[in-house]
Design a protein around this motif. Structure first.
Motif, PDB file in Angstrom:
ATOM      1  N   LYS A 140       0.837  -1.304   0.003  1.00 45.38           N
ATOM      2  CA  LYS A 140       0.009   0.102  -0.216  1.00 45.38           C
ATOM      3  C   LYS A 140       0.904   1.330   0.037  1.00 45.38           C
ATOM      4  CE  LYS A 140      -3.822   2.050   2.568  1.00 45.38           C
ATOM      5  NZ  LYS A 140      -4.589   2.254   3.710  1.00 45.38           N
ATOM      6  N   GLY A 141       0.490   2.158  -0.831  1.00 41.44           N
ATOM      7  CA  GLY A 141       1.212   3.462  -0.942  1.00 41.44           C
ATOM      8  C   GLY A 141       2.478   3.366  -1.675  1.00 41.44           C
ATOM      9  N   VAL A 142       2.616   2.344  -2.419  1.00 39.92           N
ATOM     10  CA  VAL A 142       3.976   2.129  -3.316  1.00 39.92           C
ATOM     11  C   VAL A 142       3.514   2.260  -4.699  1.00 39.92           C
ATOM     12  CG1 VAL A 142       6.089   0.878  -3.660  1.00 39.92           C
ATOM     13  CG2 VAL A 142       5.167   1.044  -1.159  1.00 39.92           C
ATOM     14  N   GLU A 143       4.394   2.740  -5.677  1.00 41.68           N
ATOM     15  CA  GLU A 143       3.964   2.647  -7.025  1.00 41.68           C
ATOM     16  C   GLU A 143       5.004   2.646  -7.982  1.00 41.68           C
ATOM     17  OE1 GLU A 143       1.955   5.987  -8.463  1.00 41.68           O
ATOM     18  OE2 GLU A 143       3.504   7.449  -8.171  1.00 41.68           O
ATOM     19  N   ILE A 144       5.134   2.054  -9.104  1.00 41.93           N
ATOM     20  CA  ILE A 144       6.245   2.017  -9.991  1.00 41.93           C
ATOM     21  C   ILE A 144       6.288   3.453 -10.809  1.00 41.93           C
ATOM     22  CG2 ILE A 144       7.425   0.599 -11.617  1.00 41.93           C
ATOM     23  CD1 ILE A 144       6.591  -1.838 -10.420  1.00 41.93           C
ATOM     24  N   LEU A 149       4.514   5.770 -17.854  1.00 34.63           N
ATOM     25  CA  LEU A 149       5.073   6.312 -19.043  1.00 34.63           C
ATOM     26  C   LEU A 149       4.578   5.546 -20.216  1.00 34.63           C
ATOM     27  CD1 LEU A 149       9.038   6.680 -17.975  1.00 34.63           C
ATOM     28  CD2 LEU A 149       7.224   8.485 -17.798  1.00 34.63           C
ATOM     29  N   GLY A 150       3.448   4.788 -19.990  1.00 37.12           N
ATOM     30  CA  GLY A 150       2.756   4.011 -21.132  1.00 37.12           C
ATOM     31  C   GLY A 150       3.347   2.496 -21.195  1.00 37.12           C
ATOM     32  N   LYS A 151       2.342   1.877 -21.948  1.00 39.07           N
ATOM     33  CA  LYS A 151       2.552   0.203 -22.082  1.00 39.07           C
ATOM     34  C   LYS A 151       3.957  -0.149 -22.583  1.00 39.07           C
ATOM     35  CE  LYS A 151      -2.416  -0.490 -22.840  1.00 39.07           C
ATOM     36  NZ  LYS A 151      -3.308  -1.440 -23.642  1.00 39.07           N
TER      37      LYS A 151
END
Length: 223
Positions: A169-173, A178-180
């Protein structure tokens, strides 16, 4: 959430190459702490403490507590200079972190249950880890020490991408924004087929056919 790890440091006043060499001879590693609203501070750390910490994964991806006579500052390791062939750490850079500001850190991936997966149990299948770490963005309090990648259901010809990772939770990449085309493969399970026996090179068959009558003629002459 990653654990914090405390490292004792001392402030240093002498700077320059000569001072750094003297520190190293005395068993210390020169370092600097920068960032935030405070000025950069030059410090020194016992080499044995640095070397011991550097053997652990957490040293590179966790929040570190630098303790200067009880005054603790939370930092991230941003750079480490090693001797080219000796087991020596030459210099360290630490960046202060603000608990209310997001940070970007590369954290390791821990792969679980690979051998027990359908792909892992299938003969002739190679499972490749395309990435062993990934950059995440989060508040310091949410920083994971590592990210687990469960491969228990991995099947032949499966490809696991960044978007398939289960993040805390609270973590993203950030790269996924920037796109697929930036949704890189993390794990690939591919069957390796044995190559067919190589066919005779061009001309080999014709040469053999031409040689057969000559061999037969020599055989008749001997009779």
């Amino acid at each position: 959430m990653a654990k914090t790890h405390q490292i004792s440091v001392e402030k240093r006043d002498d700077e320059g190459k000569g001072a750094s060499r003297r520190l190293r001879r005395a068993g210390f590693v020169p370092a600097i702490v920068y960032g935030g609203e405070l000025k950069p501070v030059s410090i020194q750390i016992l080499h044995k403490d640095v070397w011991h910490a550097s053997q652990n994964e957490w040293f590179y991806s966790s929040i570190l507590d630098l303790s200067l006579n009880g005054d603790v500052q939370k930092v991230l390791l941003r750079d480490m200079q090693r001797h080219p062939f000796k087991q020596l750490v030459l210099h360290l850079d630490f960046q202060r972190v603000n608990e209310n500001e997001a940070i970007r850190v590369r954290v390791p991936l821990h792969f679980l249950n690979q051998e027990g997966s359908p792909a892992g149990k299938t003969s002739g299948v190679v499972i490749t880890h395309e990435l062993n770490e990934v950059e995440v963005s989060c508040l310091p309090g949410n920083l994971p020490e590592y990210i687990e990648v469960d491969l228990g259901e991995l099947k032949v010809d499966d490809i696991l991408h960044l978007s398939d990772l289960k993040l805390p939770k609270g973590v993203e990449i950030p790269e996924l924004r920037l796109g697929k085309e930036h949704d890189h493969a993390v794990v690939v399970a591919k069957e390796v087929r044995e190559e067919a026996e190589a066919a005779p090179e061009a001309g080999e068959g014709e040469a053999a056919a031409a040689a057969a009558p000559a061999a037969a003629a020599k055989k008749d002459e001997k009779k």
